[in-house]
Design an enzyme around this catalytic site. Structure first.
Site, PDB file in Angstrom:
ATOM      1  N   ARG A  17       0.814  -1.205  -0.048  1.00 31.29           N
ATOM      2  CA  ARG A  17      -0.119  -0.031  -0.175  1.00 31.29           C
ATOM      3  C   ARG A  17       0.866   1.134   0.001  1.00 31.29           C
ATOM      4  O   ARG A  17       2.215   0.990   0.020  1.00 31.29           O
ATOM      5  CB  ARG A  17      -0.777  -0.050   1.277  1.00 31.29           C
ATOM      6  CG  ARG A  17      -0.080   0.024   2.447  1.00 31.29           C
ATOM      7  CD  ARG A  17      -0.849   0.341   3.789  1.00 31.29           C
ATOM      8  NE  ARG A  17      -0.259   0.676   4.962  1.00 31.29           N
ATOM      9  CZ  ARG A  17      -0.734   0.700   6.119  1.00 31.29           C
ATOM     10  NH1 ARG A  17      -1.913   0.408   6.465  1.00 31.29           N
ATOM     11  NH2 ARG A  17      -0.113   1.502   6.934  1.00 31.29           N
ATOM     12  N   ASP A  38       6.114  -7.510   1.446  1.00 25.89           N
ATOM     13  CA  ASP A  38       5.437  -6.931   2.718  1.00 25.89           C
ATOM     14  C   ASP A  38       4.983  -7.873   3.686  1.00 25.89           C
ATOM     15  O   ASP A  38       4.962  -8.981   3.239  1.00 25.89           O
ATOM     16  CB  ASP A  38       4.038  -5.798   2.136  1.00 25.89           C
ATOM     17  CG  ASP A  38       3.658  -4.712   2.976  1.00 25.89           C
ATOM     18  OD1 ASP A  38       3.367  -4.868   4.201  1.00 25.89           O
ATOM     19  OD2 ASP A  38       3.777  -3.395   2.485  1.00 25.89           O
ATOM     20  N   ASP A  64       9.174  -9.906   5.327  1.00 26.02           N
ATOM     21  CA  ASP A  64       9.351  -9.161   6.811  1.00 26.02           C
ATOM     22  C   ASP A  64      10.872  -8.669   6.716  1.00 26.02           C
ATOM     23  O   ASP A  64      11.942  -9.546   6.670  1.00 26.02           O
ATOM     24  CB  ASP A  64       9.112 -10.106   7.873  1.00 26.02           C
ATOM     25  CG  ASP A  64       9.440  -9.435   9.068  1.00 26.02           C
ATOM     26  OD1 ASP A  64      10.076  -8.291   9.158  1.00 26.02           O
ATOM     27  OD2 ASP A  64       9.122  -9.781  10.261  1.00 26.02           O
ATOM     28  N   VAL A  65      11.096  -7.366   6.385  1.00 31.37           N
ATOM     29  CA  VAL A  65      12.135  -6.783   6.190  1.00 31.37           C
ATOM     30  C   VAL A  65      13.240  -7.213   7.379  1.00 31.37           C
ATOM     31  O   VAL A  65      14.476  -7.124   7.276  1.00 31.37           O
ATOM     32  CB  VAL A  65      12.291  -5.138   5.808  1.00 31.37           C
ATOM     33  CG1 VAL A  65      11.560  -5.177   4.709  1.00 31.37           C
ATOM     34  CG2 VAL A  65      11.792  -4.402   7.111  1.00 31.37           C
ATOM     35  N   ASN A  91      11.625   0.530   1.040  1.00 33.24           N
ATOM     36  CA  ASN A  91      10.636   1.455   1.328  1.00 33.24           C
ATOM     37  C   ASN A  91      10.107   1.161   2.572  1.00 33.24           C
ATOM     38  O   ASN A  91       9.359   2.111   3.233  1.00 33.24           O
ATOM     39  CB  ASN A  91       9.741   1.453  -0.068  1.00 33.24           C
ATOM     40  CG  ASN A  91       8.210   2.268   0.316  1.00 33.24           C
ATOM     41  OD1 ASN A  91       8.348   3.358   0.494  1.00 33.24           O
ATOM     42  ND2 ASN A  91       7.554   1.441   0.667  1.00 33.24           N
ATOM     43  N   TYR A 156      11.986   7.110  15.247  1.00 29.96           N
ATOM     44  CA  TYR A 156      11.964   7.123  13.754  1.00 29.96           C
ATOM     45  C   TYR A 156      12.861   8.034  13.293  1.00 29.96           C
ATOM     46  O   TYR A 156      13.828   7.678  12.148  1.00 29.96           O
ATOM     47  CB  TYR A 156      10.628   7.723  13.630  1.00 29.96           C
ATOM     48  CG  TYR A 156      10.099   7.984  12.040  1.00 29.96           C
ATOM     49  CD1 TYR A 156       9.680   7.011  11.382  1.00 29.96           C
ATOM     50  CD2 TYR A 156      10.074   8.985  11.553  1.00 29.96           C
ATOM     51  CE1 TYR A 156       9.562   6.916  10.068  1.00 29.96           C
ATOM     52  CE2 TYR A 156       9.786   9.146   9.963  1.00 29.96           C
ATOM     53  CZ  TYR A 156       9.395   8.050   9.339  1.00 29.96           C
ATOM     54  OH  TYR A 156       8.814   8.247   8.030  1.00 29.96           O
ATOM     55  N   LYS A 160      15.743   7.147  10.484  1.00 28.45           N
ATOM     56  CA  LYS A 160      15.703   7.572   9.116  1.00 28.45           C
ATOM     57  C   LYS A 160      17.068   8.299   8.912  1.00 28.45           C
ATOM     58  O   LYS A 160      17.528   8.325   7.803  1.00 28.45           O
ATOM     59  CB  LYS A 160      14.325   8.532   8.919  1.00 28.45           C
ATOM     60  CG  LYS A 160      13.454   7.741   8.761  1.00 28.45           C
ATOM     61  CD  LYS A 160      13.350   6.721   7.839  1.00 28.45           C
ATOM     62  CE  LYS A 160      11.901   6.102   7.630  1.00 28.45           C
ATOM     63  NZ  LYS A 160      11.755   5.060   6.481  1.00 28.45           N
ATOM     64  N   THR A 191      -0.555   8.991   2.952  1.00 27.84           N
ATOM     65  CA  THR A 191      -0.821   7.633   2.916  1.00 27.84           C
ATOM     66  C   THR A 191      -1.510   7.113   4.298  1.00 27.84           C
ATOM     67  O   THR A 191      -1.529   7.959   5.167  1.00 27.84           O
ATOM     68  CB  THR A 191       0.491   6.894   2.735  1.00 27.84           C
ATOM     69  OG1 THR A 191       1.401   7.231   4.085  1.00 27.84           O
ATOM     70  CG2 THR A 191       1.275   7.435   1.862  1.00 27.84           C
TER      71      THR A 191
HETATM   72  P1  NAD Z   1       2.605   3.067   4.734  1.00 27.68           P
HETATM   73  O1  NAD Z   1       2.429   2.560   6.201  1.00 27.68           O
HETATM   74  O2  NAD Z   1       1.371   3.082   3.793  1.00 27.68           O
HETATM   75  O3  NAD Z   1       3.615   1.660   4.126  1.00 27.68           O
HETATM   76  C1  NAD Z   1       4.396   1.330   4.756  1.00 27.68           C
HETATM   77  C2  NAD Z   1       4.554  -0.280   4.555  1.00 27.68           C
HETATM   78  O4  NAD Z   1       5.523  -0.971   4.956  1.00 27.68           O
HETATM   79  C3  NAD Z   1       3.200  -0.993   4.927  1.00 27.68           C
HETATM   80  O5  NAD Z   1       2.417  -1.440   3.788  1.00 27.68           O
HETATM   81  C4  NAD Z   1       3.609  -2.035   5.816  1.00 27.68           C
HETATM   82  O6  NAD Z   1       2.963  -3.034   5.894  1.00 27.68           O
HETATM   83  C5  NAD Z   1       5.042  -2.183   5.449  1.00 27.68           C
HETATM   84  N1  NAD Z   1       5.950  -2.583   6.637  1.00 27.68           N
HETATM   85  C6  NAD Z   1       5.907  -2.333   7.902  1.00 27.68           C
HETATM   86  N2  NAD Z   1       6.819  -3.159   8.426  1.00 27.68           N
HETATM   87  C7  NAD Z   1       7.148  -4.108   7.758  1.00 27.68           C
HETATM   88  C8  NAD Z   1       8.148  -5.115   7.829  1.00 27.68           C
HETATM   89  N3  NAD Z   1       8.955  -5.548   9.007  1.00 27.68           N
HETATM   90  N4  NAD Z   1       8.295  -5.824   6.578  1.00 27.68           N
HETATM   91  C9  NAD Z   1       7.954  -5.444   5.604  1.00 27.68           C
HETATM   92  N5  NAD Z   1       6.902  -4.431   5.264  1.00 27.68           N
HETATM   93  C10 NAD Z   1       6.732  -3.646   6.118  1.00 27.68           C
HETATM   94  O7  NAD Z   1       3.477   4.325   4.859  1.00 27.68           O
HETATM   95  P2  NAD Z   1       4.329   5.124   3.569  1.00 27.68           P
HETATM   96  O8  NAD Z   1       3.885   6.735   3.901  1.00 27.68           O
HETATM   97  O9  NAD Z   1       3.818   4.804   2.257  1.00 27.68           O
HETATM   98  O10 NAD Z   1       5.603   4.765   3.945  1.00 27.68           O
HETATM   99  C11 NAD Z   1       6.602   4.282   3.158  1.00 27.68           C
HETATM  100  C12 NAD Z   1       7.725   4.858   3.386  1.00 27.68           C
HETATM  101  O11 NAD Z   1       8.057   6.065   3.454  1.00 27.68           O
HETATM  102  C13 NAD Z   1       8.526   4.521   4.845  1.00 27.68           C
HETATM  103  O12 NAD Z   1       9.746   4.192   4.981  1.00 27.68           O
HETATM  104  C14 NAD Z   1       8.169   5.788   5.434  1.00 27.68           C
HETATM  105  O13 NAD Z   1       8.829   5.848   6.641  1.00 27.68           O
HETATM  106  C15 NAD Z   1       8.627   6.789   4.575  1.00 27.68           C
HETATM  107  N6  NAD Z   1       8.132   7.995   4.847  1.00 27.68           N
HETATM  108  C16 NAD Z   1       6.662   8.278   4.618  1.00 27.68           C
HETATM  109  C17 NAD Z   1       6.398   9.745   4.976  1.00 27.68           C
HETATM  110  C18 NAD Z   1       4.736   9.835   4.960  1.00 27.68           C
HETATM  111  O14 NAD Z   1       4.630  11.233   5.176  1.00 27.68           O
HETATM  112  N7  NAD Z   1       3.887   9.187   4.631  1.00 27.68           N
HETATM  113  C19 NAD Z   1       7.432  10.694   4.948  1.00 27.68           C
HETATM  114  C20 NAD Z   1       8.799  10.431   4.875  1.00 27.68           C
HETATM  115  C21 NAD Z   1       9.103   9.159   4.573  1.00 27.68           C
END
Ligand code: NAD
Length: 260
Positions: A17, A38, A64-65, A91, A156, A160, A191
């Site tokens: 997602r 995922d 699972d990462v 990601n 977090y 990062k 998201t």
């Molecule tokens: P999201 O929560 O929609 O997607 C993150 C996905 O990672 C999910 O599908 C989740 O199931 C998966 N995930 C979590 N733990 C996992 C694991 N152990 N193994 C495999 N998959 C796992 O959030 P997003 O916004 O799409 O985030 C994507 C990336 O962008 C992330 O690294 C997040 O930290 C980063 N990010 C997000 C934002 C924001 O504002 N949304 C801003 C900066 C960075």
């Protein structure tokens, strides 16, 4: 298939997602084959099926990462299914709200395991495959919060920032193998992660309150990051490595939770 990443094979973690799913769709639209990993098996299968329904090459697998075994299986599957692995997008990520004083051991360890160790495991598994392929592009997803001080997301932000350090370290190691390594620092991207965060913010009402996080007056989605992902995955970025590309609508220059 023609396109900016035609013939490339990409493995994307956390792509059931959110931004990862957007990257998968965009890369396929530009000619790549994608393996989506995922924990959310149902959503991941649906995302892959929706790409296939449009005629694209996509496959979901449980990844699972935090598991080195899962990473080994994901890389092997990508090579068996589509051929040489040339793109890795680290990601997957999790976020939670606490500061240094209130962060529990469990929250700290889980955040570091997923956001930091997960990226290390991903690179360790993919680099040998990229050597076999004669090169590749690794894209690690950091966050714009590393550019500024951000209250309430201590674990977090730490994880990062480590992603940026790992990106530069790996870029320095693998240039001679023609493997480029870059990071992206997204700003506020709408998201499910942000929906969950907003639900956790005490007193915050999304209908009433805007989060004044950036200087551009727009709500960004995964697509706004996918354009940078395609650039880094493609040969257009052949001379680009070891960098952090900030794509944040000006959050880093505007200040987090500033007056806007
Ligand atoms: P999201 O929560 O929609 O997607 C993150 C996905 O990672 C999910 O599908 C989740 O199931 C998966 N995930 C979590 N733990 C996992 C694991 N152990 N193994 C495999 N998959 C796992 O959030 P997003 O916004 O799409 O985030 C994507 C990336 O962008 C992330 O690294 C997040 O930290 C980063 N990010 C997000 C934002 C924001 O504002 N949304 C801003 C900066 C960075």
């Amino acid at each position: 298939m023609a396109g900016r990443v035609a013939g490339k094979v990409a493995l994307i973690s956390g792509a059931a997602r959110g931004q990862g799913a957007s990257h998968a769709k965009r890369l396929v639209a530009e000619g790549a084959s994608v393996v989506i990993g995922d924990l959310r098996d149902e959503e991941g299968e649906e995302t892959a099926a929706s790409i296939r329904a449009e005629g694209g090459a996509a496959r979901y697998l449980h990844l699972d990462v935090t598991s080195a075994e899962d990473w080994a299986a994901a890389v092997a599957t990508a090579e068996e299914e589509y051929g040489e692995l040339t793109v890795l997008i680290n990601n997957a990520g999790i976020m939670s709200l606490s500061d240094a004083e209130s962060c529990s051991d469990e929250e700290w360890n889980r955040t570091i395991a997923v956001n930091q160790t997960g990226v290390f495991f991903g690179m360790r598994a993919a680099v040998p495959a990229m050597r076999r392929a004669g090169g590749g592009s690794i894209i690690n997803i950091s966050s714009a919060v590393v550019n500024i001080g951000s209250p309430g997301i201590f674990a977090y932000q730490t994880s990062k920032a480590a992603v940026v350090a790992m990106t530069k370290a790996a870029a320095a190691s693998y240039g001679d193998a023609n493997i480029r390594v870059n990071a992206i620092a997204p700003g506020l991207i709408y998201t499910p992660m942000i929906d969950d965060l907003v639900n956790d913010l005490e007193g915050y009402d999304p209908d009433r309150d805007e989060l004044p996080l950036q200087v551009l007056n727009m709500k960004a989605t995964g697509e706004n990051i996918s354009t940078t992902v395609v650039y880094l995955a493609s040969d257009e970025s052949a001379y680009h490595t070891g960098d952090l590309l900030t794509v944040d609508g000006g959050m880093s220059i505007g200040g987090l939770f500033s007056e806007g």
